[in-house]
Design a protein around this motif. Structure first.
Motif, PDB file in Angstrom:
ATOM      1  N   LYS A  95       0.988  -1.175  -0.381  1.00  0.00           N
ATOM      2  CA  LYS A  95       0.157  -0.305  -0.153  1.00  0.00           C
ATOM      3  C   LYS A  95       0.990   0.837   0.324  1.00  0.00           C
ATOM      4  O   LYS A  95       0.301   2.104  -1.000  1.00  0.00           O
ATOM      5  CB  LYS A  95      -0.862  -0.008   1.311  1.00  0.00           C
ATOM      6  N   ALA A  96       1.974   1.081   0.541  1.00  0.00           N
ATOM      7  CA  ALA A  96       2.536   2.550   0.678  1.00  0.00           C
ATOM      8  C   ALA A  96       3.432   2.437  -0.236  1.00  0.00           C
ATOM      9  O   ALA A  96       3.992   3.161  -0.510  1.00  0.00           O
ATOM     10  CB  ALA A  96       3.754   1.951   1.721  1.00  0.00           C
ATOM     11  N   MET A  97       4.108   1.780  -1.025  1.00  0.00           N
ATOM     12  CA  MET A  97       4.744   2.235  -2.400  1.00  0.00           C
ATOM     13  C   MET A  97       3.894   1.992  -3.258  1.00  0.00           C
ATOM     14  O   MET A  97       4.389   3.343  -3.932  1.00  0.00           O
ATOM     15  CB  MET A  97       5.141   0.460  -2.689  1.00  0.00           C
ATOM     16  N   LYS A  98       3.019   1.509  -3.110  1.00  0.00           N
ATOM     17  CA  LYS A  98       2.210   2.258  -4.437  1.00  0.00           C
ATOM     18  C   LYS A  98       1.919   3.424  -4.269  1.00  0.00           C
ATOM     19  O   LYS A  98       1.546   4.583  -5.434  1.00  0.00           O
ATOM     20  CB  LYS A  98       0.224   1.385  -4.137  1.00  0.00           C
ATOM     21  N   LEU A  99       1.686   4.046  -3.020  1.00  0.00           N
ATOM     22  CA  LEU A  99       1.083   5.575  -3.151  1.00  0.00           C
ATOM     23  C   LEU A  99       2.584   6.368  -3.094  1.00  0.00           C
ATOM     24  O   LEU A  99       2.640   7.663  -3.931  1.00  0.00           O
ATOM     25  CB  LEU A  99       0.579   6.091  -1.387  1.00  0.00           C
ATOM     26  N   PHE A 100       3.996   5.521  -3.110  1.00  0.00           N
ATOM     27  CA  PHE A 100       4.547   6.983  -3.388  1.00  0.00           C
ATOM     28  C   PHE A 100       5.039   6.894  -5.319  1.00  0.00           C
ATOM     29  O   PHE A 100       5.668   7.392  -5.872  1.00  0.00           O
ATOM     30  CB  PHE A 100       6.088   6.103  -3.046  1.00  0.00           C
ATOM     31  N   TYR A 101       4.440   5.221  -5.571  1.00  0.00           N
ATOM     32  CA  TYR A 101       4.697   4.912  -6.835  1.00  0.00           C
ATOM     33  C   TYR A 101       3.612   6.090  -7.782  1.00  0.00           C
ATOM     34  O   TYR A 101       4.624   6.477  -8.733  1.00  0.00           O
ATOM     35  CB  TYR A 101       3.889   3.905  -7.712  1.00  0.00           C
ATOM     36  N   LYS A 102       2.715   6.361  -7.614  1.00  0.00           N
ATOM     37  CA  LYS A 102       1.937   7.319  -8.360  1.00  0.00           C
ATOM     38  C   LYS A 102       2.936   9.256  -8.061  1.00  0.00           C
ATOM     39  O   LYS A 102       2.190  10.075  -9.383  1.00  0.00           O
ATOM     40  CB  LYS A 102       0.509   8.210  -7.154  1.00  0.00           C
TER      41      LYS A 102
END
Length: 412
Positions: A95-102
């Motif tokens: 979830k955290a990686m997905k937020l930073f990926y954006k």
């Protein structure tokens, strides 16, 4: 490159951590790369949790490196709470990686096991978003669980973990083993038909020589035993757990009892400490347990010793080599090393840094220690010189060049 490092146990040095990825981050940044470390908010082997509320993550600059602590469950020891922590953290890390990926896509993900679950999720994330993933193996899970806990290889859970391990090795763009026998391990498992051995790399643990010398000058510990020049100080630094098998060193201390000029100083803590301390009191041995010390004091302790000891429980895994963190700090101290366990790809033997030998009994261990006490000055100084010179081969600044080239291979 924009590099994401994903490691459950990437603890900052100021928290007494497992610092391999801190040093790689430090030197990769100096080369102009951007590095972010994703790790657990629960700091392993401490009572610290970096997140007290319901936040998913917390960003902190720790010792010049950007850490993203992902909220994870508190635990002590190796009970069910730790198992839940290991199962739950990968989902939250995703979830955290997905937020930073954006915000900004990484060029490469560099993930490290154990734990297999975090490595699995990092690899799945990379495949979903078309990001190359480098998987690092610092400990052979579940093989080490089988070896040290005497669990059957036919256990259904172990079988599932083996299949997960094989899938990770197969799908990774590049593999890094800290032990030199990584390719041999894959072949012994019969996985070389599905795992491309050309993508298997070896990068040892190491030591930051610049920091080691700075800490030696800045952080000196007051310890009358360590500074007693009338004694020959045999020093052990590290955990005091079953796997370290320090009972054998204590048995050697019993044999050393007539030699009052020899004392053993143990810096560290763990589940075996209380029982071993009681044994030393019972037999009135010249062994002092100093407890856990901050990492910054280690250079001073090791440089003031006369002989630094590695003590390990034998295991079949040793055929693939070992890369003990303490070995490289021992090298940097410029003092001889005594190890109770010969391993394949043995750096102590290869570079003549001291003696590595499996002792038949406590008397043989005692004789090995006395061999250094009675050693000719020129022979002793040869070991000191070899250790110091060898440490330069394992400076994290040099090792970071190897990691950089592997990350670039993954990109290509």
């Amino acid at each position: 490159m924009n590099i994401w490092i994903v490691n459950h146990y990437a603890i900052p040095p100021s928290m007494g951590g497992l610092v391999r990825h801190y040093y790689f981050s430090k030197y990769l940044q100096k080369k102009g790369h951007t590095v972010k470390i994703f790790t657990s908010s629960k700091i392993h082997n401490t009572d610290i949790n970096m997140i007290k509320d319901k936040s998913l993550y917390r960003e902190e600059m720790e010792d010049g490196v950007e850490y993203t602590f992902v909220r994870s469950r508190d635990y002590k020891g190796n009970g069910m709470d730790r198992v839940i922590n290991m199962m739950d953290l990968p989902f939250k890390t995703w979830k955290a990686m997905k937020l930073f990926y954006k915000k900004q896509k990484p060029d490469v993900i560099y993930t490290s096991s154990p734990d297999l679950f975090v490595a699995f999720f990092a690899l799945r994330f990379g495949r979903k978003y078309k990001i190359p993933v480098v998987v690092e193996v610092r400990d052979l899970w579940p093989e080490s669980i089988v070896e040290y806990n005497k669990i059957s290889r036919k256990n259904p859970i172990i079988q599932i973990l083996y299949q997960l391990e094989k899938w990770i090795y197969k799908k990774a763009d590049q593999l890094i083993f800290t032990m030199e026998g990584g390719k041999e391990y894959i072949c012994d498992k019969g996985w070389d038909k599905v795992v491309d051995l050309n993508k298997v790399n070896h990068v040892n643990n190491g030591v930051d020589l610049e920091e080691f010398e700075e800490n030696y000058e800045k952080y000196q510990i007051e310890d009358k035993d360590l500074m007693d020049k009338s004694k020959f100080n045999v020093v052990y630094v590290g955990s005091v757990r079953q796997v370290n098998n320090l009972a054998t060193l204590i048995d050697a201390a019993k044999e050393l009892k007539p030699y009052r000029n020899v004392q053993i100083l143990i810096y560290g803590d763990g589940t075996e400490r209380a029982a071993l301390e009681e044994k030393c009191r019972k037999f009135q041995l010249n062994v002092k347990f100093k407890g856990r010390v901050e990492k910054k004091y280690i250079p001073y302790i090791l440089k003031k010793s006369d002989l630094n000891v590695i003590n390990v429980r034998p295991a079949a895994l040793n055929k693939y080599g070992c890369s003990w963190n303490k070995l490289f700090e021992y090298m940097a101290s410029g003092k001889p090393i005594l190890c109770n366990l010969p391993v394949k790809y043995d750096l102590i033997r290869k570079y003549n840094l001291g003696v590595t030998k499996r002792f038949s009994d406590s008397e043989a261990y005692k004789d090995a220690i006395l061999g250094f006490v009675k050693m000719k000055k020129e022979d002793y100084e040869m070991y000191c010189h070899n250790s110091l010179e060898c440490s330069k081969k394992f400076d994290y600044q040099m090792l970071s060049d190897k990691v950089e080239s592997i990350l670039k291979k993954a990109l290509s």
